[in-house]
Each structure stands twice: as structure tokens, then as C-alpha cells.
Design a protein around this motif. Structure first.
Motif, mmCIF file in Angstrom:
data_model
loop_
_atom_site.group_PDB
_atom_site.id
_atom_site.type_symbol
_atom_site.label_atom_id
_atom_site.label_comp_id
_atom_site.label_asym_id
_atom_site.label_seq_id
_atom_site.Cartn_x
_atom_site.Cartn_y
_atom_site.Cartn_z
ATOM 1 N N GLY A 225 -8.827 1.003 -14.397
ATOM 2 C CA GLY A 225 -7.773 1.945 -14.719
ATOM 3 C C GLY A 225 -7.557 2.127 -16.206
ATOM 4 N N GLY A 226 -7.690 3.355 -16.664
ATOM 5 C CA GLY A 226 -7.285 3.730 -18.012
ATOM 6 C C GLY A 226 -8.043 3.056 -19.141
ATOM 7 N N LEU A 227 -7.462 3.198 -20.329
ATOM 8 C CA LEU A 227 -8.080 2.649 -21.535
ATOM 9 C C LEU A 227 -8.184 1.126 -21.478
ATOM 10 C CD1 LEU A 227 -9.003 4.049 -24.166
ATOM 11 C CD2 LEU A 227 -6.867 3.307 -25.171
ATOM 12 N N ARG A 228 -7.165 0.524 -20.893
ATOM 13 C CA ARG A 228 -7.146 -0.931 -20.746
ATOM 14 C C ARG A 228 -8.343 -1.387 -19.878
ATOM 15 N NH1 ARG A 228 -4.361 -6.207 -20.960
ATOM 16 N NH2 ARG A 228 -5.940 -7.221 -19.723
ATOM 17 N N GLY A 229 -8.571 -0.655 -18.785
ATOM 18 C CA GLY A 229 -9.705 -0.968 -17.912
ATOM 19 C C GLY A 229 -11.024 -0.789 -18.641
ATOM 20 N N ALA A 230 -11.101 0.274 -19.463
ATOM 21 C CA ALA A 230 -12.327 0.516 -20.229
ATOM 22 C C ALA A 230 -12.579 -0.630 -21.199
ATOM 23 C CB ALA A 230 -12.213 1.834 -20.982
ATOM 24 N N ALA A 231 -11.484 -1.107 -21.829
ATOM 25 C CA ALA A 231 -11.608 -2.221 -22.777
ATOM 26 C C ALA A 231 -12.107 -3.479 -22.060
ATOM 27 C CB ALA A 231 -10.265 -2.492 -23.443
ATOM 28 N N GLU A 232 -11.590 -3.719 -20.866
ATOM 29 C CA GLU A 232 -12.037 -4.882 -20.086
ATOM 30 C C GLU A 232 -13.527 -4.765 -19.757
ATOM 31 O OE1 GLU A 232 -9.574 -5.844 -16.652
ATOM 32 O OE2 GLU A 232 -7.852 -4.966 -17.656
ATOM 33 N N TYR A 233 -13.924 -3.562 -19.358
ATOM 34 C CA TYR A 233 -15.323 -3.367 -18.970
ATOM 35 C C TYR A 233 -16.252 -3.532 -20.175
ATOM 36 C CZ TYR A 233 -18.567 -2.077 -15.349
ATOM 37 O OH TYR A 233 -19.556 -2.131 -14.393
ATOM 38 N N GLU A 234 -15.817 -2.992 -21.325
ATOM 39 C CA GLU A 234 -16.618 -3.142 -22.553
ATOM 40 C C GLU A 234 -16.764 -4.614 -22.908
ATOM 41 O OE1 GLU A 234 -14.438 -0.799 -25.328
ATOM 42 O OE2 GLU A 234 -15.046 1.094 -24.418
ATOM 43 N N THR A 235 -15.691 -5.384 -22.712
ATOM 44 C CA THR A 235 -15.741 -6.824 -23.000
ATOM 45 C C THR A 235 -16.769 -7.506 -22.093
ATOM 46 O OG1 THR A 235 -13.405 -6.712 -23.569
ATOM 47 C CG2 THR A 235 -14.315 -8.906 -23.207
ATOM 48 N N LEU A 236 -16.778 -7.123 -20.818
ATOM 49 C CA LEU A 236 -17.752 -7.699 -19.889
ATOM 50 C C LEU A 236 -19.179 -7.342 -20.294
ATOM 51 C CD1 LEU A 236 -15.943 -7.063 -16.470
ATOM 52 C CD2 LEU A 236 -16.530 -9.304 -17.408
ATOM 53 N N LEU A 237 -19.341 -6.132 -20.838
ATOM 54 C CA LEU A 237 -20.681 -5.693 -21.255
ATOM 55 C C LEU A 237 -21.065 -6.247 -22.628
ATOM 56 C CD1 LEU A 237 -20.564 -1.934 -20.140
ATOM 57 C CD2 LEU A 237 -21.929 -3.741 -19.117
#
Lengths: 277, 206
Positions: A225-237
Motif C-alpha cells: 500500500g502506497g509510498l510506505r509499501g513501495a519503500a518497504e519493497y525497495e528495502t527488500l530488494l
């Protein structure tokens, strides 16, 4: 004029509130701030699902958004495509919105070009079909009848990636990147009717509609969800994209707005108390 | 700093100018946006839906069946004529009948049944105290909110009124969370534009 009246009149002019927000945002965007990111369960599950795919997997990515939400959708789309292409998963993309088609074409091509992927072999963009329900039910029966040609006018039969693709069941999953309620259509007509796995990446404003309901019930195999979710996903990557970069500004804006709400409520409470005597 | 980026940045600033006050530059850009969006959508609908699904099969003689829904769609325009307006009812009736028949059962499963079974399955699967608590709160919230909408009338009885009152608190929590997320969404859009202005246009952020 009392101190309270001064604050009240300052807040009454909305331009001052906007100016304050602009100052907070500009400082947050330009400053050297960083936010720590903790990974939530739905994001981890989305990541794990895509991580379990390999080069023989084909996933349908539906870009279900319009230009007004592009700044929020772009980090999500970029991070997810980065993961899919990194895993060499084949991507068949489409959009259920006219504006989404043009935006999707750009995002898809940029992500593919970064990895030197070949159009037609590694990824395909089908284009757009109006009326989400009819389009999804049509894809469940036949991809080629719903999309005889791709976005660029090439017949699907001429694209090698589409050789083994007949209908929704040919895909390992459908990933809906949406600013509205499109994932609910994918669940109702894609998952329940045809049994395809559905993952969703949605705007933050849609999280309450999907988190407890569709993800909680197990209809969505993953949810970001949202920018926060994108940030989490980028961290995982393992990279810092727009999601992670923008989190300090988002936190700054939230703190500012929370402060404004608290001040507004305090003024309202004091005024009511005064009126009661 | 290329010309496309500069034009985009100036259009963004023109839209932002509305925050100070309404002005002709904002109005121009607003109309430009609407015009572009409608024009782009119409062209895309023509090339991505009308041509491949209706015109092409008819022109190459492979299928004429698509003319039937196309004709039904065209009848919707009959509403502009007072004499032929009644014809609009035909495609509308077909759309409603097909919509309810096709989508009704699927939506009922997606929106209600699966969510209820999902809670039961989770409780059965985990057996943990927190899941029982989650299920209990969900059940109480469900009943209380429903009683607010359907039974919260005068003379309904104390129990139902208390349940309806509790329902309003559940609704307030839901609306609060929704507004919070919506604010987050809108702020993200603003951050996106600022990021574009400072990074892509002015190059102030590395």
C-alpha cells in the motif's frame, strides 16, 4: 487580540496552512533525512510470492491507475517490475484505464530497457480495454479474443511470449497496481471465477478497503500500500528508490498535519468551553 | 534540463498557483488537462476497443456478431431525441440483466462470503488467542455496524440502540483510518511533484 484569536485567524487563511506545509515538505525533500523501514507482513508475502517464481513463470500485470495518482503508483510499479525482471519472470501487461495505458507503456519500457529485455519475448504490453468486469471475464475465456493485437498493433500470434498463453489460467498470478477498486474486480472475476492468484499494489487511500477485507480473507495473496509499501519493497530488494527517498517528507507532512489538527481541536474545545461560560 | 521537463514543470507550477488563489493561468492548464485526457481516452478507445473488436472483424468478414452489442450501445444515444428516447431502455435492460446475472454471485462471494469464511479459517488455522480476539472484535463490529444502519430507529429497544451506538464508534474508527490513508495518498502525490521539480527539473537533489 488574544493569543488564541491570533492563532485562529492565522489558521483560517488556508494559504498560511499551505505555506507551512510547503516549507515542511521542501525542507524534508531537500534535507539529508532518512527513515527506517520495517517490513510489514503483506509486503513480505508479496515479495516471497514473486521470489518463488522463476524464468518459466508468466505473470499478468494490470496497470489500473490514471495520471492523477501516478506519483504514488510509479514507485510501486517500478519496484515490482524490478523484482519480476530480476527474477526473469515473463510479464504480460495491460491496463483497464485509458490514461493508465500510456503511463504503463513508459514505466514498462524503462524497466525493461534497464535489463536489456526483448519485447515480445520477455514482456508484452496488451494495451487497454474498457469496462473492467467484461475485460477480465473475457481474458478468463481467451486472451487473444479480448486483445487480438497488442498496444502497438502487432497481432498476438506474432509475439513468441504469447504462444503458450490462452487465458487467465495460463498465468501464475495477476498483479493489479491500482489507485481504485480494480483489485476487487480481479478477485471477483479473476480469482473466484477462474481461480487465478491475485496480488495487489494499491494507493494508500485504498488500504482500508483491501487490507482487512481482501488480504485478511485470503483472496489477495499479497498486498502493498502506497509510498510506505513501495519503500518497504525497495528495502527488500536492497535499493533506495523514490519510495524510501520520500518517506522523510511523508513523515514531516504527517507530523505537520497532526499538529494543525491538534491546534484546531484545542481552539474549538476552548471556544466551546468559553461559550458555556 | 530539457524542454519537455521544463514545460511539465511550468504546468505543475501553474496548477500549484491555485493554492494562492484562482487565476487565468490555472484555469487554462485545468482545461488543457481535461481536453488532453478526454482526447487521449477517445483515441485510445477507438484504436484499442472499437477498431479491433467491432470494425476489424466486420471489415475482414470474419465475424458480424459484434455489430449486435455495438448497435445496442448506439441506442444509448437515443436519449438525446425526445421521440426515440424510449429505445434507451432496451440496451439498459440488457446491461442490467447481464450485469446482475454475471456479476451478482461472484460479487457476493468476493464481498461477503469469502470474508466471513476467511475469519473462521484464520481462527481455525492459528488457534491463537489473538486470532480469537480478532474474530470477536470483527463479529461485534459487524453486528454493531449493521444494527446502526438497519435497526437504529426510535422504539427499537435498548439493546439494539446500544448496539447501534457502538456501531457509530466502529464507523468512526473506519473513517478515521480511511481519512488518514487518504491524506497519506494526497501527500504522496505532492511529494512526487516536488521530487520532480527539485530532482528532474532543477537538479537540486542528487
Amino acid at each position: 487580540m488574544s493569543e488564541q484569536n491570533k492563532i485562529t485567524s492565522a489558521l483560517r487563511d488556508r494559504r498560511r496552512v499551505f505555506l507551512g506545509l510547503a516549507i515542511v515538505m521542501v525542507i524534508s525533500v531537500l534535507g539529508p533525512f532518512k527513515s527506517e523501514v520495517t517490513i510489514s507482513e503483506p509486503v513480505q508475502e508479496t515479495y516471497d510470492y514473486i521470489e518463488s517464481l522463476d524464468s518459466s513463470s508468466v505473470i499478468m500485470v494490470s496497470f489500473d491507475f490514471e495520471s492523477s495518482s501516478f506519483p504514488e503508483m510509479k514507485p510501486l510499479a517500478t519496484a515490482l517490475l524490478e523484482h519480476l525482471f530480476r527474477k526473469q519472470v515473463k510479464v504480460v501487461a495491460l491496463s483497464l484505464f485509458p490514461e493508465g495505458a500510456g503511463l504503463a507503456a513508459g514505466v514498462l519500457q524503462r524497466s525493461a530497457d534497464e535489463r536489456n529485455l526483448v519485447y515480445g519475448k520477455d514482456y508484452v504490453f496488451l494495451g487497454m480495454k474498457p469496462q473492467a468486469q467484461a475485460a477480465i471475464l473475457g481474458l478468463g475465456q481467451s486472451v487473444v479474443e479480448t486483445f487480438p493485437d497488442d498496444y502497438y498493433g502487432t497481432p498476438l500470434a506474432e509475439l513468441p511470449l504469447m504462444n503458450g498463453v490462452t487465458n487467465l489460467n495460463s498465468f501464475d498470478a495477476v498483479l493489479s497496481i491500482a489507485d481504485g477498486d480494480s483489485p476487487s474486480h480481479w478477485v471477483a472475476y479473476g480469482k473466484i471465477r477462474y481461480g487465478v492468484t491475485v496480488l495487489a499494489a494499491v494507493a494508500a487511500s485504498m488500504m482500508t478497503s483491501f487490507d482487512a477485507y481482501y488480504y485478511g480473507s485470503g483472496d489477495l495473496a499479497g498486498l502493498i500500500g502506497g509510498l510506505r509499501g513501495a519503500a518497504e519493497y525497495e528495502t527488500l530488494l536492497g535499493y533506495r528508490g523514490m519510495g524510501a527517498r520520500s518517506l522523510p517528507a511523508l513523515s514531516g507532512a504527517h507530523m505537520y498535519l497532526a499538529l494543525i489538527i491538534i491546534i484546531g481541536n484545542l481552539i474549538s474545545w476552548r471556544s466551546r468551553r468559553k461559550a458555556r461560560g | 534540463m530539457n524542454i519537455t521537463t521544463t514545460i511539465t514543470a511550468l504546468l505543475t507550477l501553474a496548477i500549484f498557483s491555485f493554492l494562492y488563489k484562482d487565476n487565468p493561468v490555472y484555469k487554462f492548464v485545468e482545461r488543457l488537462l481535461v481536453g488532453l485526457a478526454v482526447g487521449y481516452s477517445l483515441v485510445l478507445l477507438g484504436f484499442q476497443a472499437l477498431y479491433p473488436l467491432v470494425l476489424k472483424p466486420v471489415m475482414d468478414g470474419s465475424s458480424y456478431i459484434s455489430l449486435l452489442p455495438f448497435a445496442g450501445g448506439m441506442l444509448l444515444f437515443a436519449r438525446f431525441s425526445s421521440r426515440w428516447r424510449w429505445l434507451t431502455a432496451l440496451p439498459l435492460a440488457a446491461m442490467i440483466a447481464a450485469g446482475v446475472g454475471t456479476y451478482g454471485p461472484l460479487r457476493l462471494r468476493a464481498y461477503a462470503i469469502n470474508q466471513m469464511t476467511g475469519i473462521v479459517n484464520k481462527v481455525q488455522g492459528s488457534g491463537g488467542v489473538e486470532m480469537y480476539l480478532f474474530a470477536l472484535v470483527s463479529l461485534v463490529g459487524f453486528v454493531a455496524t449493521l444494527s446502526y444502519f438497519y435497526f437504529g430507529r426510535k422504539g427499537s429497544g435498548q439493546l439494539v440502540n446500544a448496539s447501534a451506538k457502538l456501531g457509530t464508534y466502529f464507523l468512526m474508527v473506519f473513517f478515521g483510518a480511511t481519512i488518514g490513508y487518504t491524506v497519506m495518498s494526497r501527500m504522496t502525490i505532492l511529494i512526487g511533484r516536488l521530487d520532480f521539480l527539485f530532482r528532474d527539473w532543477l537538479g537540486l537533489v542528487g
